[in-house]
Design a protein around this motif. Sequence first.
Motif, PDB file in Angstrom:
ATOM      1  N   ILE A  67      18.175  12.043 -40.205  1.00  0.00           N
ATOM      2  CA  ILE A  67      17.722  11.166 -39.123  1.00  0.00           C
ATOM      3  C   ILE A  67      17.728   9.717 -39.603  1.00  0.00           C
ATOM      4  O   ILE A  67      17.245   9.403 -40.693  1.00  0.00           O
ATOM      5  CB  ILE A  67      16.314  11.571 -38.655  1.00  0.00           C
ATOM      6  N   VAL A  68      18.280   8.829 -38.792  1.00  0.00           N
ATOM      7  CA  VAL A  68      18.355   7.408 -39.140  1.00  0.00           C
ATOM      8  C   VAL A  68      17.249   6.631 -38.431  1.00  0.00           C
ATOM      9  O   VAL A  68      16.707   7.080 -37.415  1.00  0.00           O
ATOM     10  CB  VAL A  68      19.736   6.818 -38.787  1.00  0.00           C
ATOM     11  N   ALA A  69      16.932   5.465 -38.957  1.00  0.00           N
ATOM     12  CA  ALA A  69      15.801   4.691 -38.450  1.00  0.00           C
ATOM     13  C   ALA A  69      16.124   3.872 -37.213  1.00  0.00           C
ATOM     14  O   ALA A  69      15.225   3.502 -36.461  1.00  0.00           O
ATOM     15  CB  ALA A  69      15.262   3.782 -39.553  1.00  0.00           C
ATOM     16  N   THR A  70      17.412   3.560 -37.005  1.00  0.00           N
ATOM     17  CA  THR A  70      17.783   2.671 -35.904  1.00  0.00           C
ATOM     18  C   THR A  70      19.025   3.184 -35.176  1.00  0.00           C
ATOM     19  O   THR A  70      19.726   4.074 -35.657  1.00  0.00           O
ATOM     20  CB  THR A  70      18.097   1.251 -36.418  1.00  0.00           C
ATOM     21  N   SER A  71      19.294   2.580 -34.025  1.00  0.00           N
ATOM     22  CA  SER A  71      20.521   2.871 -33.279  1.00  0.00           C
ATOM     23  C   SER A  71      21.601   1.831 -33.578  1.00  0.00           C
ATOM     24  O   SER A  71      22.602   1.741 -32.878  1.00  0.00           O
ATOM     25  CB  SER A  71      20.224   2.893 -31.771  1.00  0.00           C
ATOM     26  N   VAL A  72      21.396   1.056 -34.642  1.00  0.00           N
ATOM     27  CA  VAL A  72      22.350   0.016 -35.031  1.00  0.00           C
ATOM     28  C   VAL A  72      23.759   0.565 -35.255  1.00  0.00           C
ATOM     29  O   VAL A  72      24.743  -0.087 -34.893  1.00  0.00           O
ATOM     30  CB  VAL A  72      21.841  -0.743 -36.275  1.00  0.00           C
ATOM     31  N   PRO A  73      23.924   1.780 -35.866  1.00  0.00           N
ATOM     32  CA  PRO A  73      25.291   2.297 -36.062  1.00  0.00           C
ATOM     33  C   PRO A  73      26.117   2.349 -34.784  1.00  0.00           C
ATOM     34  O   PRO A  73      27.311   2.038 -34.797  1.00  0.00           O
ATOM     35  CB  PRO A  73      25.046   3.698 -36.629  1.00  0.00           C
ATOM     36  N   SER A  74      25.508   2.737 -33.680  1.00  0.00           N
ATOM     37  CA  SER A  74      26.261   2.786 -32.427  1.00  0.00           C
ATOM     38  C   SER A  74      26.504   1.389 -31.872  1.00  0.00           C
ATOM     39  O   SER A  74      27.507   1.144 -31.190  1.00  0.00           O
ATOM     40  CB  SER A  74      25.515   3.644 -31.390  1.00  0.00           C
ATOM     41  N   GLU A  75      25.612   0.435 -32.170  1.00  0.00           N
ATOM     42  CA  GLU A  75      25.794  -0.938 -31.697  1.00  0.00           C
ATOM     43  C   GLU A  75      26.904  -1.648 -32.473  1.00  0.00           C
ATOM     44  O   GLU A  75      27.572  -2.528 -31.934  1.00  0.00           O
ATOM     45  CB  GLU A  75      24.488  -1.716 -31.843  1.00  0.00           C
ATOM     46  N   ARG A  76      27.088  -1.269 -33.744  1.00  0.00           N
ATOM     47  CA  ARG A  76      28.106  -1.915 -34.563  1.00  0.00           C
ATOM     48  C   ARG A  76      29.520  -1.633 -34.043  1.00  0.00           C
ATOM     49  O   ARG A  76      30.463  -2.335 -34.385  1.00  0.00           O
ATOM     50  CB  ARG A  76      28.007  -1.416 -36.006  1.00  0.00           C
ATOM     51  N   ILE A  77      29.666  -0.602 -33.235  1.00  0.00           N
ATOM     52  CA  ILE A  77      30.987  -0.244 -32.719  1.00  0.00           C
ATOM     53  C   ILE A  77      31.504  -1.314 -31.761  1.00  0.00           C
ATOM     54  O   ILE A  77      32.702  -1.573 -31.698  1.00  0.00           O
ATOM     55  CB  ILE A  77      30.941   1.117 -31.995  1.00  0.00           C
ATOM     56  N   PHE A  78      30.610  -1.963 -31.014  1.00  0.00           N
ATOM     57  CA  PHE A  78      31.039  -2.845 -29.944  1.00  0.00           C
ATOM     58  C   PHE A  78      31.770  -4.101 -30.422  1.00  0.00           C
ATOM     59  O   PHE A  78      32.750  -4.509 -29.785  1.00  0.00           O
ATOM     60  CB  PHE A  78      29.842  -3.203 -29.054  1.00  0.00           C
ATOM     61  N   PRO A  79      31.337  -4.766 -31.497  1.00  0.00           N
ATOM     62  CA  PRO A  79      32.153  -5.898 -31.988  1.00  0.00           C
ATOM     63  C   PRO A  79      33.574  -5.463 -32.360  1.00  0.00           C
ATOM     64  O   PRO A  79      34.520  -6.198 -32.132  1.00  0.00           O
ATOM     65  CB  PRO A  79      31.369  -6.378 -33.216  1.00  0.00           C
ATOM     66  N   LYS A  80      33.694  -4.264 -32.927  1.00  0.00           N
ATOM     67  CA  LYS A  80      35.024  -3.752 -33.258  1.00  0.00           C
ATOM     68  C   LYS A  80      35.817  -3.472 -31.989  1.00  0.00           C
ATOM     69  O   LYS A  80      37.013  -3.728 -31.911  1.00  0.00           O
ATOM     70  CB  LYS A  80      34.910  -2.470 -34.101  1.00  0.00           C
ATOM     71  N   ARG A  81      35.126  -2.931 -30.984  1.00  0.00           N
ATOM     72  CA  ARG A  81      35.783  -2.669 -29.694  1.00  0.00           C
ATOM     73  C   ARG A  81      36.285  -3.979 -29.093  1.00  0.00           C
ATOM     74  O   ARG A  81      37.387  -4.039 -28.525  1.00  0.00           O
ATOM     75  CB  ARG A  81      34.787  -1.991 -28.743  1.00  0.00           C
ATOM     76  N   GLY A  82      35.478  -5.023 -29.215  1.00  0.00           N
ATOM     77  CA  GLY A  82      35.889  -6.321 -28.694  1.00  0.00           C
ATOM     78  C   GLY A  82      37.145  -6.845 -29.375  1.00  0.00           C
ATOM     79  O   GLY A  82      38.019  -7.417 -28.750  1.00  0.00           O
ATOM     80  N   ARG A  83      37.212  -6.631 -30.707  1.00  0.00           N
ATOM     81  CA  ARG A  83      38.414  -7.078 -31.434  1.00  0.00           C
ATOM     82  C   ARG A  83      39.634  -6.275 -31.019  1.00  0.00           C
ATOM     83  O   ARG A  83      40.738  -6.789 -30.949  1.00  0.00           O
ATOM     84  CB  ARG A  83      38.154  -6.921 -32.941  1.00  0.00           C
ATOM     85  N   LEU A  84      39.432  -4.974 -30.743  1.00  0.00           N
ATOM     86  CA  LEU A  84      40.549  -4.149 -30.282  1.00  0.00           C
ATOM     87  C   LEU A  84      41.044  -4.629 -28.922  1.00  0.00           C
ATOM     88  O   LEU A  84      42.241  -4.629 -28.664  1.00  0.00           O
ATOM     89  CB  LEU A  84      40.111  -2.680 -30.196  1.00  0.00           C
TER      90      LEU A  84
END
Length: 471
Positions: free
Chosen positions: A454-471
């Motif tokens: 179990i992780v402490a934050t939902s940051v891993p899923s949020e980090r995807i969006f900057p990459k999506r923007g670059r794509l």
Amino acid sequence: MIAKDFQPFAIVEDKGFKDYSHALNPSYVLPSRKTLSQKIIPKLVDRERENLQDKVCQASAVCITTDCWSSRATTNFMSVTCHYIEDFKMVTSLLSCFEFSDRHTAENLADELLRVAKDWKIENKVVCCVTDNASNIVKAIKLLKWTHFPCLAHTLNLIVRDALKVIKPTVDKVKGMVEFFHKSSTATQKLKCTQRQMGMPELRPIQDCITRWNSTFHMLKRVLESREAIISTIAIMNAPVDIPNQNEWDIIKEACTVLEPFQQVTVEISAESYVTASKIIILCRGLQTVTNHHQTSELITTGKVAELVTTLSSSMERRFHRMEYNAVLSDTSILDPRFKKLAFNESTAVDDAVQRLTTAAARCNPRSEPASPPSGQDLRVNPEPHTSTVWSFFDERASGDNERRNPSTDAVLEVRSYLEEPIIQRAADPLSWWKSKALVYPRLAKVMARKLCIVATSVPSERIFPKRGRL
């Protein structure tokens, strides 16, 4: 390069890249852009997906994080990541990032989460889902009957954002100065020139983001670092910008001192490659202790920052109340060999956690997935034991001992023995410790895999969006 470095498909048509490839290997023929995008990349995606699905399916338990995001083109996306322990190491995998055009109702969100989980065959392995505090996603997870844990980074954001209202006039002045430099290239160049003349590093002012409190912290800290250069540049250009007075500069300096620990905790809990949930109780209590200390500290001289500290303390007292009794946090803390009972202040919370872990350990079958002995070690000293009557007295005794043992007894003994083990160093890797003890505590090791993923934050899923923007 396409997948890892976000290079465009058209790179294979660039003359410079063609010349570079030819220099490396004159006989190699670059694929066309069409072949790359329609054949090579899709095959690569399918192969990687199959490999990843095999790994995810082998996980005994997974933790999911999810978040939604709207692009500048007002296109909505949803991302889902999963986290699990593989060979006693934390693993993070992106399961899906897709366009989500439906209304963000709890029912629609639940349907999409369940679809992704079924697609990856983990719908019965989700032990926790970490998200922000939005009511729709919280309700969606409740509909799925999954365990929900609110993202600690979002909770800290709410706490600090609410407290920053106390010094809003000062923060607004800083925003005004930062916006002036970001809107004027002339002002930016003049600032760099002034910084060079003063022997200061060329640091551009940082703009804050309303959804991330620490962006405001970085903005205040950067302005404080370049204070003299910023003031001089604004004066030279005779810009219509409201500059903070001396008292407000003191407020900015003291506010950065107060907020620094919050920034440190935010960074530490946002990691993906090591255990984080087990730290939450200790880190939150540490934040409360440090903040309460500021109430009597001589470093705080301004009334506004004193009010900021009071607001932070009262907000944390309200949000962190009885945190030790949260099953997710207490179970992960006590299973971390760095903390165990030291994470708790109340013995009742410890007793509750020990009882839950003992019950969970009793349900585990340690023989379902036998652990491998360390490399180069064969635990079978005599692979073919003698069956003569000489051994009959021992075989009878061993058989009777096995009959007297039961899962509950074994679980109690494992938990008791584990808690008596000495605490390991805080900088040590808890998963490495569990790897070395898997044969000693086979039942607890299985429980650990379901908890420490179990992780402490939902940051891993949020980090995807900057990459999506670059794509």
